[in-house]
Design a protein around this motif. Sequence first.
Motif, mmCIF file in Angstrom:
data_model
loop_
_atom_site.group_PDB
_atom_site.id
_atom_site.type_symbol
_atom_site.label_atom_id
_atom_site.label_comp_id
_atom_site.label_asym_id
_atom_site.label_seq_id
_atom_site.Cartn_x
_atom_site.Cartn_y
_atom_site.Cartn_z
ATOM 1 N N ASP A 89 -18.912 61.043 19.206
ATOM 2 C CA ASP A 89 -20.138 60.933 18.556
ATOM 3 C C ASP A 89 -20.358 61.105 17.207
ATOM 4 O O ASP A 89 -21.446 61.207 16.399
ATOM 5 C CB ASP A 89 -21.078 61.904 19.327
ATOM 6 N N VAL A 90 -19.170 61.379 16.607
ATOM 7 C CA VAL A 90 -19.080 61.703 15.072
ATOM 8 C C VAL A 90 -18.912 60.345 14.364
ATOM 9 O O VAL A 90 -18.156 59.607 14.520
ATOM 10 C CB VAL A 90 -17.725 62.649 14.836
ATOM 11 N N GLU A 91 -20.057 60.158 13.415
ATOM 12 C CA GLU A 91 -19.920 59.000 12.773
ATOM 13 C C GLU A 91 -19.194 59.112 11.574
ATOM 14 O O GLU A 91 -18.787 57.827 11.012
ATOM 15 C CB GLU A 91 -21.738 58.796 12.329
ATOM 16 N N LEU A 92 -18.690 59.977 11.088
ATOM 17 C CA LEU A 92 -17.953 60.129 9.811
ATOM 18 C C LEU A 92 -16.517 59.444 10.260
ATOM 19 O O LEU A 92 -15.855 59.788 11.475
ATOM 20 C CB LEU A 92 -17.666 61.361 9.236
ATOM 21 N N PRO A 93 -15.762 59.127 9.205
ATOM 22 C CA PRO A 93 -14.410 58.451 9.499
ATOM 23 C C PRO A 93 -13.506 59.610 9.756
ATOM 24 O O PRO A 93 -13.386 60.727 8.884
ATOM 25 C CB PRO A 93 -13.955 57.504 8.310
ATOM 26 N N TRP A 94 -12.497 59.639 10.685
ATOM 27 C CA TRP A 94 -11.734 60.541 11.150
ATOM 28 C C TRP A 94 -10.466 60.107 11.702
ATOM 29 O O TRP A 94 -10.343 59.039 12.117
ATOM 30 C CB TRP A 94 -12.324 61.702 12.059
ATOM 31 N N GLN A 95 -9.256 60.864 11.694
ATOM 32 C CA GLN A 95 -7.937 60.278 12.090
ATOM 33 C C GLN A 95 -7.337 61.547 12.491
ATOM 34 O O GLN A 95 -7.283 62.573 12.108
ATOM 35 C CB GLN A 95 -7.300 59.590 10.855
ATOM 36 N N VAL A 96 -6.685 61.400 13.820
ATOM 37 C CA VAL A 96 -5.520 62.391 14.148
ATOM 38 C C VAL A 96 -4.326 62.397 13.480
ATOM 39 O O VAL A 96 -3.902 61.274 13.521
ATOM 40 C CB VAL A 96 -5.319 62.095 15.769
ATOM 41 N N VAL A 97 -3.962 63.363 12.804
ATOM 42 C CA VAL A 97 -2.740 63.443 12.039
ATOM 43 C C VAL A 97 -1.621 64.047 12.510
ATOM 44 O O VAL A 97 -0.461 63.736 12.376
ATOM 45 C CB VAL A 97 -3.131 64.065 10.335
ATOM 46 N N HIS A 98 -1.901 64.702 13.831
ATOM 47 C CA HIS A 98 -0.578 65.797 14.514
ATOM 48 C C HIS A 98 -1.243 66.007 15.808
ATOM 49 O O HIS A 98 -2.519 66.646 15.959
ATOM 50 C CB HIS A 98 -0.302 66.739 13.544
ATOM 51 N N ARG A 99 -0.705 66.295 16.678
ATOM 52 C CA ARG A 99 -1.043 66.760 17.852
ATOM 53 C C ARG A 99 -0.110 67.625 18.646
ATOM 54 O O ARG A 99 1.178 67.110 18.736
ATOM 55 C CB ARG A 99 -1.521 65.594 18.911
ATOM 56 N N ASP A 100 -0.309 68.730 19.101
ATOM 57 C CA ASP A 100 0.457 69.450 20.092
ATOM 58 C C ASP A 100 -0.059 69.685 21.366
ATOM 59 O O ASP A 100 -1.087 69.012 21.800
ATOM 60 C CB ASP A 100 0.928 71.055 19.378
ATOM 61 N N ASN A 101 0.726 70.588 22.296
ATOM 62 C CA ASN A 101 0.221 70.973 23.458
ATOM 63 C C ASN A 101 -1.132 71.544 23.489
ATOM 64 O O ASN A 101 -1.837 71.631 24.978
ATOM 65 C CB ASN A 101 1.242 71.668 24.304
ATOM 66 N N ARG A 102 -1.815 72.266 22.495
ATOM 67 C CA ARG A 102 -3.055 72.803 22.744
ATOM 68 C C ARG A 102 -3.970 72.178 21.601
ATOM 69 O O ARG A 102 -5.249 72.281 21.892
ATOM 70 C CB ARG A 102 -2.845 74.288 22.314
ATOM 71 N N HIS A 103 -3.765 71.738 20.402
ATOM 72 C CA HIS A 103 -4.534 71.326 19.580
ATOM 73 C C HIS A 103 -4.398 69.848 18.792
ATOM 74 O O HIS A 103 -2.935 69.340 19.077
ATOM 75 C CB HIS A 103 -4.664 72.178 18.226
ATOM 76 N N SER A 104 -5.309 69.387 18.482
ATOM 77 C CA SER A 104 -5.097 68.257 17.822
ATOM 78 C C SER A 104 -5.651 68.218 16.352
ATOM 79 O O SER A 104 -6.490 69.054 15.995
ATOM 80 C CB SER A 104 -6.212 66.965 18.346
ATOM 81 N N TYR A 105 -5.083 67.867 15.244
ATOM 82 C CA TYR A 105 -5.197 68.175 13.985
ATOM 83 C C TYR A 105 -5.893 66.917 13.328
ATOM 84 O O TYR A 105 -5.448 65.782 13.278
ATOM 85 C CB TYR A 105 -3.831 68.230 13.131
ATOM 86 N N ILE A 106 -7.070 67.157 13.008
ATOM 87 C CA ILE A 106 -8.060 66.060 12.373
ATOM 88 C C ILE A 106 -8.360 65.980 11.138
ATOM 89 O O ILE A 106 -8.564 66.916 10.445
ATOM 90 C CB ILE A 106 -9.417 66.022 13.406
ATOM 91 N N ALA A 107 -8.237 64.901 10.429
ATOM 92 C CA ALA A 107 -8.678 64.573 8.967
ATOM 93 C C ALA A 107 -10.023 64.008 9.075
ATOM 94 O O ALA A 107 -10.206 62.724 9.259
ATOM 95 C CB ALA A 107 -7.722 64.057 8.156
ATOM 96 N N VAL A 108 -10.956 64.358 8.320
ATOM 97 C CA VAL A 108 -12.408 63.618 8.345
ATOM 98 C C VAL A 108 -12.584 63.162 6.545
ATOM 99 O O VAL A 108 -12.102 63.953 5.735
ATOM 100 C CB VAL A 108 -13.464 64.579 8.555
ATOM 101 N N ILE A 109 -13.020 62.069 6.484
ATOM 102 C CA ILE A 109 -13.345 61.592 4.935
ATOM 103 C C ILE A 109 -14.813 61.583 4.928
ATOM 104 O O ILE A 109 -15.599 61.198 5.533
ATOM 105 C CB ILE A 109 -12.824 60.193 4.722
ATOM 106 N N SER A 110 -15.331 62.606 4.000
ATOM 107 C CA SER A 110 -16.669 62.631 3.543
ATOM 108 C C SER A 110 -16.900 62.807 2.063
ATOM 109 O O SER A 110 -16.201 64.043 1.687
ATOM 110 C CB SER A 110 -17.394 63.639 4.560
#
Length: 598
Positions: free
Chosen positions: A150-171
Amino acid sequence: MSILALKKATLVGLTEDKAQVLDQLQSLGVMHIIPLQELSSSAPSKHTETNSLKVSPEQLYESLHYLLNCKQKRKQVVSERHFDLLSVVQGVEKNRRLRLDLVERYDFLQKRIKDLTPWGSFELPEENELYGQRFWFYLVPNFRMKELQDVELPWQVVHRDNRHSYIAVISEKEPGINVLPVLRTHTGAVPLVHLKRELEDIEIELETVEAEREGYTRWIYLLQRSIAGTDDAAQLAEVSNQTLDRDEIFAVQGWLSEEHLAQLQLLAQEQCLALQVESPKEDELPPTLLDNPTAIAGGEEVVNFFQMPGYRSWDPSRVVFFSFVSFFALIMSDAGYSLLLAAILFFYWQRMGMTESGIRLRAMGCALAIAGFIWGVVVGSYFGAQAPFGWLQGLKMLDLNDFDSMMLLSITVGAIHLILGNLMMAWVRRKSLQAWAAIGWAISIAVALAGWIQGFTVLHWLCFAAGLMLVLCFSSARSGWSGMRLVDGLLALTGITKLFGDVLSYLRLFALGLASASLAMTFNKLAVDVAAALPAIGLLFKVLILLVGHLLNFLLTVISGVIHGLRLNLIEFYNWSLADEGYAFQPFAKQEVSPWIT
């Protein structure tokens, strides 16, 4: 008794020799000074500067503490030819502040590098390069990734491990708190590679600072001597202000033991002083000076910490030593744990031998380990298991699971302990009728114990009543016979409930010993069951359970032995054995500092 008899000595001399006399008296170190006048406001304080170099005692203590905490120490310099107190203290302080700043920066960089490593090494673009847009970073748990749909801002997964996802958002501006499911991660603007370079530089600088700190440790002895000189000078000034000065003569007064009287007489003869020696008067309360052999002086350390007996009382150090050792052994109830305690004591043997208190506590530790091992053999417990050898199993005489025998032993030990306490109270009050009250309590305890073991008879009840009658008649400190004396006796009889509770309190010896043994056996059984259930990796788990379980049980047992062993001595026993509290003998003496070599 190990409370030394004291004499009150008064030295009188010429005022012009006062400084020299007091210095010699401080070097002798055998007197507890009695103030002959109140301290004046002009008396020098301990916090005055040590010398013209403007080095305060606080700086000296701080520098010494910093150097003593250094892991590696240099050989000590005992000559002052190359020692400049001011430059050393300033150098140590500068080194301490620099090291503190470097450690803070080092910890920060380690945390920042750890947080940035999953994101990789990158440089953030300038604001005008993205037309005012900026990057914002978030660490989102994997199970909450669906909330980003539901997030309207542009975002991208740059890394993922077994617990977390690392998200970069542009705003252009930082997204609101409720826009993404988690708070923003602060990565900073410095690239990862630059942070690693800075961390390497700080590590090199920290090594240099630590080497410089190690170099300063060669001055520890001279710093200690400077501190000792500072404290000695402050104490000397304080005593100098407490003497009685009259025109051209002065007088200094204090307590000292009879065995040191010859030394004081020699000093008075050498310094041409008048010496008057008196015995303590009935209305005077001298300080208490204890004297015990080194082998059992650990009990004296406990007494000094808790409550100093009065001068005319008795020294409970020896009773506390042997009873504490016995109680600790009963609570530990395991020969294996006692051997482990002995191993720990052996590891710290030399370190504990550096101080007088350490030597005394070391001797007590030996007694604890030996007594614990003997009692562990008697009850046949070796890390909660049976004896490893048949001949050891033959030495087993008692079973911890025999509740009746162990309860009888605990109650008997408690009753004997309190009987001894009351008998010592009677001896202290031997010149007063109140001694018969303490004897009455001792008789009551002994008769009640015998009646509980043998079964009460008419004779037991008569003896018990006789003991309480002594308490009723002789508990009051009032002179003569009156109604108020009877009231005091009736109030004293209410202590029978406390006496009953104090005796039962010794059941903790049996309860804690049983708990320790039961917990050890539980860990053993758990380890065996796990090994049988998991044939492959079960052996590893078995070893881990045994190591962790017995280590935990050992720590709990030692803590229980110390706390409850001291409690039975310092609460139950003290309550029935000590009539008054005194204060410790504080000798007017110079501090001794010995050089040591690493």
